[in-house]
Design a protein around this motif. Sequence first.
Motif, PDB file in Angstrom:
ATOM      1  N   TRP A  46       0.839  -1.203   0.000  1.00 27.62           N
ATOM      2  CA  TRP A  46       0.000   0.000   0.000  1.00 27.62           C
ATOM      3  C   TRP A  46       0.869   1.245   0.000  1.00 27.62           C
ATOM      4  N   ARG A  47       0.361   2.314  -0.613  1.00 25.45           N
ATOM      5  CA  ARG A  47       1.065   3.593  -0.639  1.00 25.45           C
ATOM      6  C   ARG A  47       0.104   4.706  -0.237  1.00 25.45           C
ATOM      7  N   HIS A  48       0.632   5.693   0.472  1.00 29.90           N
ATOM      8  CA  HIS A  48      -0.159   6.852   0.861  1.00 29.90           C
ATOM      9  C   HIS A  48      -0.533   7.651  -0.376  1.00 29.90           C
ATOM     10  N   LYS A  49      -1.679   8.337  -0.304  1.00 24.79           N
ATOM     11  CA  LYS A  49      -2.188   9.087  -1.457  1.00 24.79           C
ATOM     12  C   LYS A  49      -1.240  10.174  -1.941  1.00 24.79           C
ATOM     13  N   ARG A  50      -0.367  10.684  -1.071  1.00 22.96           N
ATOM     14  CA  ARG A  50       0.544  11.753  -1.476  1.00 22.96           C
ATOM     15  C   ARG A  50       1.563  11.285  -2.520  1.00 22.96           C
ATOM     16  N   ASN A  51       1.670   9.970  -2.746  1.00 24.29           N
ATOM     17  CA  ASN A  51       2.618   9.433  -3.714  1.00 24.29           C
ATOM     18  C   ASN A  51       2.074   9.402  -5.142  1.00 24.29           C
ATOM     19  N   PHE A  52       0.804   9.734  -5.310  1.00 21.99           N
ATOM     20  CA  PHE A  52       0.148   9.615  -6.607  1.00 21.99           C
ATOM     21  C   PHE A  52      -0.252  10.974  -7.166  1.00 21.99           C
ATOM     22  N   LEU A  53      -0.449  11.048  -8.479  1.00 18.98           N
ATOM     23  CA  LEU A  53      -1.197  12.157  -9.047  1.00 18.98           C
ATOM     24  C   LEU A  53      -2.607  12.062  -8.493  1.00 18.98           C
ATOM     25  N   ARG A  54      -3.153  13.193  -8.008  1.00 19.45           N
ATOM     26  CA  ARG A  54      -4.457  13.135  -7.353  1.00 19.45           C
ATOM     27  C   ARG A  54      -5.170  14.474  -7.458  1.00 19.45           C
ATOM     28  N   GLY A  55      -6.482  14.409  -7.272  1.00 18.85           N
ATOM     29  CA  GLY A  55      -7.321  15.574  -7.468  1.00 18.85           C
ATOM     30  C   GLY A  55      -7.076  16.686  -6.476  1.00 18.85           C
ATOM     31  N   ALA A  56      -6.640  16.387  -5.267  1.00 17.82           N
ATOM     32  CA  ALA A  56      -6.385  17.429  -4.278  1.00 17.82           C
ATOM     33  C   ALA A  56      -5.262  18.351  -4.717  1.00 17.82           C
ATOM     34  N   ALA A  57      -4.364  17.848  -5.562  1.00 18.95           N
ATOM     35  CA  ALA A  57      -3.253  18.650  -6.069  1.00 18.95           C
ATOM     36  C   ALA A  57      -3.516  19.194  -7.460  1.00 18.95           C
ATOM     37  N   SER A  58      -4.565  18.722  -8.111  1.00 21.39           N
ATOM     38  CA  SER A  58      -4.852  19.140  -9.481  1.00 21.39           C
ATOM     39  C   SER A  58      -6.331  18.966  -9.779  1.00 21.39           C
ATOM     40  N   GLY A  59      -7.095  20.067  -9.689  1.00 25.45           N
ATOM     41  CA  GLY A  59      -8.523  20.007  -9.967  1.00 25.45           C
ATOM     42  C   GLY A  59      -8.879  19.424 -11.319  1.00 25.45           C
ATOM     43  N   PRO A  60      -8.109  19.695 -12.392  1.00 27.65           N
ATOM     44  CA  PRO A  60      -8.460  19.132 -13.698  1.00 27.65           C
ATOM     45  C   PRO A  60      -8.570  17.610 -13.720  1.00 27.65           C
ATOM     46  N   LEU A  61      -7.831  16.918 -12.864  1.00 22.90           N
ATOM     47  CA  LEU A  61      -7.940  15.455 -12.830  1.00 22.90           C
ATOM     48  C   LEU A  61      -9.333  15.004 -12.413  1.00 22.90           C
ATOM     49  N   MET A  62     -10.060  15.842 -11.683  1.00 25.11           N
ATOM     50  CA  MET A  62     -11.383  15.468 -11.207  1.00 25.11           C
ATOM     51  C   MET A  62     -12.390  15.319 -12.347  1.00 25.11           C
ATOM     52  N   ALA A  63     -12.056  15.825 -13.537  1.00 23.59           N
ATOM     53  CA  ALA A  63     -12.983  15.752 -14.675  1.00 23.59           C
ATOM     54  C   ALA A  63     -12.744  14.530 -15.557  1.00 23.59           C
ATOM     55  N   VAL A  64     -11.855  13.640 -15.157  1.00 22.57           N
ATOM     56  CA  VAL A  64     -11.598  12.435 -15.956  1.00 22.57           C
ATOM     57  C   VAL A  64     -12.690  11.403 -15.707  1.00 22.57           C
ATOM     58  N   LYS A  65     -13.203  10.829 -16.770  1.00 20.57           N
ATOM     59  CA  LYS A  65     -14.170   9.726 -16.701  1.00 20.57           C
ATOM     60  C   LYS A  65     -13.502   8.465 -17.249  1.00 20.57           C
ATOM     61  N   ALA A  66     -13.955   7.296 -16.807  1.00 22.08           N
ATOM     62  CA  ALA A  66     -13.326   6.035 -17.191  1.00 22.08           C
ATOM     63  C   ALA A  66     -14.353   5.042 -17.714  1.00 22.08           C
ATOM     64  N   ARG A  67     -13.913   4.202 -18.625  1.00 25.06           N
ATOM     65  CA  ARG A  67     -14.661   3.017 -19.052  1.00 25.06           C
ATOM     66  C   ARG A  67     -13.669   1.858 -19.051  1.00 25.06           C
ATOM     67  N   PHE A  68     -13.949   0.874 -18.206  1.00 26.74           N
ATOM     68  CA  PHE A  68     -13.006  -0.234 -18.032  1.00 26.74           C
ATOM     69  C   PHE A  68     -13.664  -1.552 -18.392  1.00 26.74           C
ATOM     70  N   ASP A  69     -12.991  -2.319 -19.234  1.00 27.49           N
ATOM     71  CA  ASP A  69     -13.433  -3.661 -19.607  1.00 27.49           C
ATOM     72  C   ASP A  69     -12.566  -4.658 -18.845  1.00 27.49           C
ATOM     73  N   ALA A  70     -13.116  -5.238 -17.796  1.00 29.14           N
ATOM     74  CA  ALA A  70     -12.334  -6.133 -16.946  1.00 29.14           C
ATOM     75  C   ALA A  70     -11.874  -7.376 -17.701  1.00 29.14           C
ATOM     76  N   ALA A  71     -12.633  -7.816 -18.696  1.00 27.07           N
ATOM     77  CA  ALA A  71     -12.275  -9.032 -19.434  1.00 27.07           C
ATOM     78  C   ALA A  71     -11.030  -8.823 -20.284  1.00 27.07           C
ATOM     79  N   SER A  72     -10.940  -7.673 -20.930  1.00 27.84           N
ATOM     80  CA  SER A  72      -9.813  -7.419 -21.831  1.00 27.84           C
ATOM     81  C   SER A  72      -8.706  -6.588 -21.196  1.00 27.84           C
ATOM     82  N   GLY A  73      -9.024  -5.876 -20.121  1.00 26.28           N
ATOM     83  CA  GLY A  73      -8.066  -4.969 -19.516  1.00 26.28           C
ATOM     84  C   GLY A  73      -7.978  -3.627 -20.209  1.00 26.28           C
ATOM     85  N   ALA A  74      -8.912  -3.343 -21.107  1.00 24.24           N
ATOM     86  CA  ALA A  74      -8.903  -2.072 -21.838  1.00 24.24           C
ATOM     87  C   ALA A  74      -9.537  -0.978 -20.984  1.00 24.24           C
TER      88      ALA A  74
END
Length: 252
Positions: free
Chosen positions: A52-80
């Motif tokens: 496990w890693r603390h959140k401060r080690n990652f790119l995150r929304g608290a440090a960059s508001g624009p990241l909060m506008a990212v949306k995702a679509r994940f296909d667990a079968a293919s990994g796409a």
Amino acid sequence: MIELAHIYRHPIKSIGVEEVSGASLTKGRALPFDRVWGLLHEAAAPADEAGWRHKRNFLRGAASGPLMAVKARFDAASGAMTLSHPERPDLTLDLSGHLAKPSADLAAWTLPLWPQNRPAAAQLTRRDAGFGDWPEPYLALIGTASIEALSAVMARPISRLRWRANLWLSGLEPFAEFDLVGKRLRIGGAELEVCARITRCVATTADPDTGKDGGDTLAALNAAYGHQDLGVYAKVIRSGDIARGDEVEILT
């Protein structure tokens, strides 16, 4: 009646949110494919013994508001994984194997969304148990009425997506989820124990449609309620399937 109104997962920590219709919960685990990946920056510290890693080690929304506008679509079968943002072309990553190419592609895609005065994006990392904000494998749960109440306080609609919660419950009074701490819930075939309130950070001030300033949610919470808590953490204590529309039963 209390009902499970929405289920959300965030496959890459702080980079993309996706609504799903159902999930299979496992005792002692987080929501499947929630924060399984994270984009580390160049100044990241080593993981702990459990990975496990603390959140401060990652790119995150608290440090960059624009990241909060990212949306995702994940296909667990293919990994796409397909990511979208109002100011970036869609990006599709193959997360089924080695992470070298997806790391480089995601670092380049997020470059305009991340402050230049912060350590640059470095590499994707994976942990099947997830990179939640705490080492414990929590799910985040919020009552829909709480957001409606805060929207009234702020005189503007406040999106659910600001709060990065997994489970949204309708049928509760505003902020009544705080009263569930220490109690067990049955949702579909699973049971959860509600553990603690969630104290919120500056990431919730960004509008998730644009990534720009969306009003000071923290000031509004403090002024109206005397705290900046919204939502609760819960852990799965009995495995089972859940689905949108399931009745939620308070057991104790």
